[in-house]
Design a protein around this motif. Structure first.
Motif, mmCIF file in Angstrom:
data_model
loop_
_atom_site.group_PDB
_atom_site.id
_atom_site.type_symbol
_atom_site.label_atom_id
_atom_site.label_comp_id
_atom_site.label_asym_id
_atom_site.label_seq_id
_atom_site.Cartn_x
_atom_site.Cartn_y
_atom_site.Cartn_z
ATOM 1 N N THR A 129 0.860 -1.180 0.000
ATOM 2 C CA THR A 129 0.000 0.000 0.000
ATOM 3 C C THR A 129 0.896 1.230 0.000
ATOM 4 O O THR A 129 2.124 1.116 0.075
ATOM 5 C CB THR A 129 -0.946 0.003 1.220
ATOM 6 O OG1 THR A 129 -1.901 1.072 1.076
ATOM 7 C CG2 THR A 129 -0.198 0.192 2.526
ATOM 8 N N ARG B 25 -0.672 5.800 3.665
ATOM 9 C CA ARG B 25 -1.779 5.008 4.206
ATOM 10 C C ARG B 25 -1.284 4.044 5.273
ATOM 11 O O ARG B 25 -1.923 3.868 6.312
ATOM 12 C CB ARG B 25 -2.483 4.260 3.065
ATOM 13 C CG ARG B 25 -3.360 5.185 2.238
ATOM 14 C CD ARG B 25 -3.760 4.593 0.908
ATOM 15 N NE ARG B 25 -4.672 3.462 1.024
ATOM 16 C CZ ARG B 25 -5.565 3.139 0.081
ATOM 17 N NH1 ARG B 25 -5.679 3.882 -1.015
ATOM 18 N NH2 ARG B 25 -6.353 2.104 0.220
ATOM 19 N N LEU C 196 -2.633 4.421 9.092
ATOM 20 C CA LEU C 196 -3.416 3.299 9.611
ATOM 21 C C LEU C 196 -2.715 2.675 10.814
ATOM 22 O O LEU C 196 -3.365 2.286 11.784
ATOM 23 C CB LEU C 196 -3.639 2.250 8.514
ATOM 24 C CG LEU C 196 -4.689 2.614 7.467
ATOM 25 C CD1 LEU C 196 -4.668 1.615 6.313
ATOM 26 C CD2 LEU C 196 -6.085 2.664 8.093
ATOM 27 N N PHE D 270 -7.872 8.476 2.564
ATOM 28 C CA PHE D 270 -8.453 7.568 1.585
ATOM 29 C C PHE D 270 -9.349 8.307 0.591
ATOM 30 O O PHE D 270 -9.984 7.679 -0.250
ATOM 31 C CB PHE D 270 -9.252 6.474 2.296
ATOM 32 C CG PHE D 270 -8.398 5.360 2.824
ATOM 33 C CD1 PHE D 270 -8.273 4.181 2.108
ATOM 34 C CD2 PHE D 270 -7.711 5.488 4.012
ATOM 35 C CE1 PHE D 270 -7.489 3.147 2.591
ATOM 36 C CE2 PHE D 270 -6.927 4.458 4.503
ATOM 37 C CZ PHE D 270 -6.812 3.283 3.784
ATOM 38 N N VAL E 25 -13.545 4.344 1.170
ATOM 39 C CA VAL E 25 -13.207 3.303 2.139
ATOM 40 C C VAL E 25 -13.961 2.010 1.816
ATOM 41 O O VAL E 25 -14.159 1.160 2.674
ATOM 42 C CB VAL E 25 -13.530 3.749 3.578
ATOM 43 C CG1 VAL E 25 -12.588 4.839 4.016
ATOM 44 C CG2 VAL E 25 -14.984 4.210 3.694
ATOM 45 N N PHE F 180 -14.519 -1.676 -0.077
ATOM 46 C CA PHE F 180 -13.624 -2.806 -0.240
ATOM 47 C C PHE F 180 -12.892 -2.747 -1.575
ATOM 48 O O PHE F 180 -11.822 -3.323 -1.726
ATOM 49 C CB PHE F 180 -14.411 -4.116 -0.124
ATOM 50 C CG PHE F 180 -14.829 -4.442 1.277
ATOM 51 C CD1 PHE F 180 -13.897 -4.831 2.220
ATOM 52 C CD2 PHE F 180 -16.161 -4.337 1.659
ATOM 53 C CE1 PHE F 180 -14.276 -5.124 3.523
ATOM 54 C CE2 PHE F 180 -16.552 -4.628 2.953
ATOM 55 C CZ PHE F 180 -15.600 -5.024 3.894
ATOM 56 N N TRP G 65 -9.767 -0.771 -0.898
ATOM 57 C CA TRP G 65 -9.013 -1.246 0.267
ATOM 58 C C TRP G 65 -8.066 -2.351 -0.155
ATOM 59 O O TRP G 65 -8.446 -3.314 -0.796
ATOM 60 C CB TRP G 65 -9.991 -1.755 1.326
ATOM 61 C CG TRP G 65 -9.354 -2.108 2.637
ATOM 62 C CD1 TRP G 65 -8.852 -3.314 3.003
ATOM 63 C CD2 TRP G 65 -9.157 -1.246 3.758
ATOM 64 N NE1 TRP G 65 -8.351 -3.272 4.282
ATOM 65 C CE2 TRP G 65 -8.519 -2.002 4.770
ATOM 66 C CE3 TRP G 65 -9.452 0.104 4.002
ATOM 67 C CZ2 TRP G 65 -8.188 -1.467 6.006
ATOM 68 C CZ3 TRP G 65 -9.116 0.636 5.231
ATOM 69 C CH2 TRP G 65 -8.491 -0.136 6.222
ATOM 70 N N ARG G 66 -6.799 -2.232 0.219
ATOM 71 C CA ARG G 66 -5.789 -3.205 -0.164
ATOM 72 C C ARG G 66 -5.449 -4.119 1.014
ATOM 73 O O ARG G 66 -5.710 -3.787 2.176
ATOM 74 C CB ARG G 66 -4.524 -2.491 -0.654
ATOM 75 C CG ARG G 66 -4.742 -1.584 -1.854
ATOM 76 C CD ARG G 66 -3.441 -0.911 -2.246
ATOM 77 N NE ARG G 66 -2.426 -1.877 -2.618
ATOM 78 C CZ ARG G 66 -2.251 -2.343 -3.853
ATOM 79 N NH1 ARG G 66 -3.049 -1.922 -4.837
ATOM 80 N NH2 ARG G 66 -1.306 -3.218 -4.120
ATOM 81 N N ASP H 159 -3.374 -2.414 3.530
ATOM 82 C CA ASP H 159 -4.102 -1.560 4.464
ATOM 83 C C ASP H 159 -4.554 -2.361 5.689
ATOM 84 O O ASP H 159 -4.471 -1.893 6.827
ATOM 85 C CB ASP H 159 -5.315 -0.931 3.775
ATOM 86 C CG ASP H 159 -4.920 -0.047 2.600
ATOM 87 O OD1 ASP H 159 -3.855 0.583 2.679
ATOM 88 O OD2 ASP H 159 -5.673 0.002 1.626
ATOM 89 N N THR H 160 -5.040 -3.576 5.435
ATOM 90 C CA THR H 160 -5.473 -4.441 6.540
ATOM 91 C C THR H 160 -4.300 -4.781 7.447
ATOM 92 O O THR H 160 -4.411 -4.743 8.682
ATOM 93 C CB THR H 160 -6.092 -5.740 5.989
ATOM 94 O OG1 THR H 160 -7.203 -5.420 5.160
ATOM 95 C CG2 THR H 160 -6.551 -6.644 7.119
#
Length: 289
Positions: A88, A92, A96, A135, A139, A141, A144-145, A148-149
């Motif tokens: 990512t 970010r 995060l 973002f 936001v 899915f 979202w990468r 990011d998680t």
């Protein structure tokens, strides 16, 4: 205050260097170490020096189960954060991860009996709004990468690890550093084997191994020792304030050196997350008698 001056200065330098952590991670990635392999390689190079530091001044204190678990989680957070930087944008990943103060508030409220104030709720809202700006409102899915998680997870694990270390019995920072490094190697290897591609080729070893040795010895070793040395000497509120410098050095360096998107939404988002982190050092007002 005088006794805290040197630890505070060391923590500030460490925070600025942690903000630049993406540079050696990306360098290792370009050399052939993808995902968490980059962090594993650097930690492997740092481990012999960290282990040797235990013999410079042998500490009599024992690593308790609580402090040891905290050090393991800190190592896990470090390697997860490294992996997120390869999947990512740097901005970010940093912001995060820096939701960690929000995780800390929740964990301290449930497990340490901390009383949450209105300013804590405000800080959490600021942080979430800041991430929303970064973002650019997307936001879903679809935007979202996986990185990011992983960055979000690393902040939560870091918060839990720090809580265990701070509330556990006092222990040598060198033992904490070695434990964190071993944890990063073990967990990073498992993550790489189960969730990522394997090492691509043996051809890159000629250039990548010397780079890993250089970064592990000259960057990871002193950075990990300095961070934990200052962490066991500074109050958590002071440390939280100083660590916000990590956001500044990371955001500015990424804006200058990378082609990642960086405009007014990212600037506003960064400022909001920094303000949320700084609110943690605002002392509670004592009620008038």
């Amino acid at each position: 205050m005088n006794r805290q001056l040197i630890p505070a200065a060391v923590a500030l330098i460490s925070a600025l260097l942690w903000g630049l952590w993406w540079i050696p991670v990306r360098a290792m990635e370009h050399a052939g170490f993808a995902g968490s392999w980059a962090g594993v390689a650097m930690c492997l190079a740092a481990l012999p020096l960290l282990a040797a530091s235990l013999y410079f001044k042998r500490a009599k204190d024992q690593l308790s189960l609580k402090s040891g678990a905290g050090a393991v989680m800190i190592g896990a957070a470090m390697i997860l954060y490294s992996a997120s930087l390869t999947d990512t944008t740097v901005l970010r990943a940093i912001l995060l991860f820096y939701l960690a103060p929000a995780w800390s508030m929740v964990l301290e409220a449930f497990f340490v009996g901390r009383k949450l104030r209105w300013i804590n709720a405000g800080a959490l809202c600021l942080a979430l709004i800041g991430v929303l700006f970064v973002f650019r409102g997307d936001v879903s899915f679809g935007g979202w990468r996986f990185g990011d998680t992983v960055a979000l997870m690393s902040g939560a694990v870091w918060a839990a690890g720090c809580l265990l270390v701070f509330t556990g019995p006092a222990v040598s920072y060198r033992k904490l550093a070695v434990t964190s490094c071993v944890s990063a190697i073990a967990i990073g290897t498992l993550v790489a084997l189960f969730f990522e591609v394997s090492l691509s080729s043996l051809v890159f070893l000629e250039n990548a191994v010397p780079l890993a040795l250089l970064l592990g010895c000259l960057y990871v070793t002193p950075l990990l020792l300095a961070t934990l040395w200052s962490a066991v000497r500074l109050p958590p509120t002071t440390l939280s304030f100083i660590l916000t410098a990590e956001i500044l050095s990371g955001v500015v360096s990424a804006a200058i050196l990378l082609s990642d998107p960086f405009g007014w939404p990212e600037i506003i988002g960064s400022v909001l997350v920094i303000c949320a982190a700084l609110s943690e050092v605002i002392p509670a007002r004592k009620p008038q008698s």
